[in-house]
Enzyme design. Structure first.
Site, PDB file in Angstrom:
ATOM      1  CG  HIS A   1      -2.013   1.008   1.177  1.00 16.60           C
ATOM      2  ND1 HIS A   1      -2.118   2.033   2.341  1.00 16.60           N
ATOM      3  CD2 HIS A   1      -3.176   1.026   0.261  1.00 16.60           C
ATOM      4  CE1 HIS A   1      -3.436   2.641   2.001  1.00 16.60           C
ATOM      5  NE2 HIS A   1      -3.838   1.940   0.777  1.00 16.60           N
TER       6      HIS A   1
ATOM      7  CG  ASP B   1      18.468  11.998 -10.352  1.00 14.15           C
ATOM      8  OD1 ASP B   1      18.480  11.268 -11.209  1.00 14.15           O
ATOM      9  OD2 ASP B   1      18.385  13.233 -10.979  1.00 14.15           O
TER      10      ASP B   1
END
Length: 481
Positions: free
Chosen positions: A223, A230
């Site tokens: 969930h 990056d």
């Protein structure tokens, strides 16, 4: 022999077997299960032993099948490599906290493995469509990798915005990985998979339903909502990637946190672990755990992340919620779409009020499930009598999940306050030890208050007998919801 042939003995055989099932349930079910959950299961076995047996065999234990548990045994090594990079940045994080917060930091570190990290920038965003646009913009600025994990992804206006950004990033040479839950995203997963063929975006379904080799459980789902770009920018919170009107005439209100700084690496480590569980591919590497970019020292926050669920059996997010409510001195505010608490959480709320702490619960006035509505409402009497403020949010479907304690701890994540999030679902929670973040969260809570109806005990007591009866019945089975 003739008795078998004419069928007169079969009712006796069935009765004996039914009682055997019930006796076996009485012996086995209470083992390592809360009394409330055990009572709910035994009640079901008493009235429907055969159906209860089949249901219990399918979903009775909150643990994955053996093949998944075998992978879990290897996951700590995968996570450990990621944590080694994180620990280098944890120096001074715990000491930067106030003494009573250090206990919370140690608790989260102990149950979730991730340390307290200083010097983070956390910005809350409760504007649904703007969050989608900002995540897409962050992906458009990616240079090395973009990781997205979400429970529900749809190929609609909102989902298309994210998928298009991933496709553009992949064409630029950015490594893009996408994890979506097989059940949560079942509506559009085939269309999304077909769309991403040949784009370079790596898509993996989380726990696709199987009933043979590598069988999976339909009720144990991932969930989490996590975005990492990056290794320097992250998103975490309650929002899935679908249009704001997910169901007809039901508009969602969410809360997401955009984070920069070392705590992003904790989100990254969770993604690395989940990727391994689905693919057996170890993607942990130094280039996924870069040094955070320098940023202004204004509004920095000390923070940490708590992963929870069957994949982290020692990490229960309800433990954190309960501990924080007990630690509150002045004010507690909880917001959740689904409120079916366990007894420790309920007791913590009542105890806090008894100590003079102002406790406010924001829930959506009507959920998207009649059964959950009734079960949730069964707790209102007890809360109101204890002195808890119950605020029914009316403008939209309040899907945000957060908790604020006094003026300096904010909790934002994917976990509802129900058994599903406490035991069955894999969830992620951000803990921010910051007056600035709490101040921003208070502004959101104040807006909730303006758009909510405060439930009064006298008003609630006037509801009809049939409503009270259905609440009481669903309360009995609420630990199974």
């Amino acid at each position: 022999m003739s008795q078998f042939l004419d069928g007169t003995i079969w009712p006796l055989v069935i009765a004996v077997m039914s009682w055997s099932i019930l006796v076996g349930a009485v012996v086995y079910i209470p083992f390592r299960r809360s009394p409330v959950a055990a009572q709910a299961w035994l009640l079901l076995f008493f009235f429907m032993p055969w159906a209860a047996l089949l249901l219990y065999l399918a979903v009775g234990n909150a643990r994955h099948p053996k093949w998944r548990r075998d992978r879990l045994e290897a996951m700590p090594d995968i996570i450990r490599k990621a944590i080694e990079h994180i620990s280098l940045r944890a120096m001074g994080g715990l000491r930067a906290l106030r003494p009573h917060h250090q206990l919370t930091g140690r608790l989260v570190h102990r149950i979730g493995r991730f340390p307290v990290l200083p010097d983070n920038r956390i910005v809350l965003d409760a504007d649904y469509n703007r969050v989608v646009d900002r995540i897409a913009t962050d992906i458009d600025q990616a240079r090395h990798h973009a990781h997205v994990m979400v429970y529900i992804l749809q190929n609609d206006q909102a989902g298309n915005r994210i998928l298009s950004a991933l496709e553009r990033a992949s064409r630029r040479g950015v490594k893009c990985r996408l994890l979506i839950d097989a059940v949560g995203s079942s509506r559009d997963r085939r269309a999304i998979a077909k769309r991403l063929e040949g784009t370079g975006v790596e898509l993996r379904l989380i726990l696709p339903l199987r009933f043979w080799n590598q069988a999976t459980r339909f009720d144990l789902r991932n969930h989490r909502k996590i975005v990492v770009v990056d290794g320097r920018v992250g998103w975490v919170g309650s929002q899935n990637m679908h249009r704001i009107e997910y169901e007809p005439k039901t508009f969602y209100r969410e809360l997401m946190a955009r984070v920069e700084g070392p705590v992003v690496l904790e989100l990254q480590a969770i993604f690395i672990g989940d990727w391994y569980l689905e693919t057996e591919e170890d993607i942990a590497s130094p280039d996924l755990m870069p040094e955070p970019l320098p940023h202004s020292l204004e509004r920095t926050a000390t923070a940490q992340v708590l992963p929870s669920g069957p994949d982290y059996p020692d990490a229960g997010v309800d433990i954190l919620f309960t501990d924080l409510i007990y630690s509150a001195r002045r004010r507690v505010v909880l917001a959740t779409p689904y409120f079916i608490p366990n007894e420790p959480l309920l007791l913590a709320m009542r105890t806090a009020v008894s100590k003079g702490v102002r406790v406010t619960l924001f829930v959506t006035s009507t959920t998207n499930s009649w059964l959950i509505d009734r079960a949730q409402q069964s707790y209102y009497d007890e809360l109101l009598e204890a002195g808890v403020e119950v605020m029914l949010y009316r403008e939209r479907f309040l899907h945000a999940k957060h908790l604020s304690i006094d003026d300096d701890i904010a909790i934002i994540g994917s976990a509802n306050m129900d058994r599903r999030s406490f035991e069955l679902n894999s969830e992620v929670t951000l803990i921010a030890y910051s007056e600035d973040v709490v101040r921003d969260l208070r502004a959101i809570e104040d807006d909730y208050r303006f758009k909510s109806h405060r439930l009064r005990l006298e008003e609630w007591s006037r509801r009809g007998f049939f409503v009270q009866l259905t609440e009481n019945v669903t309360r009995l089975i609420s630990p199974l919801l």
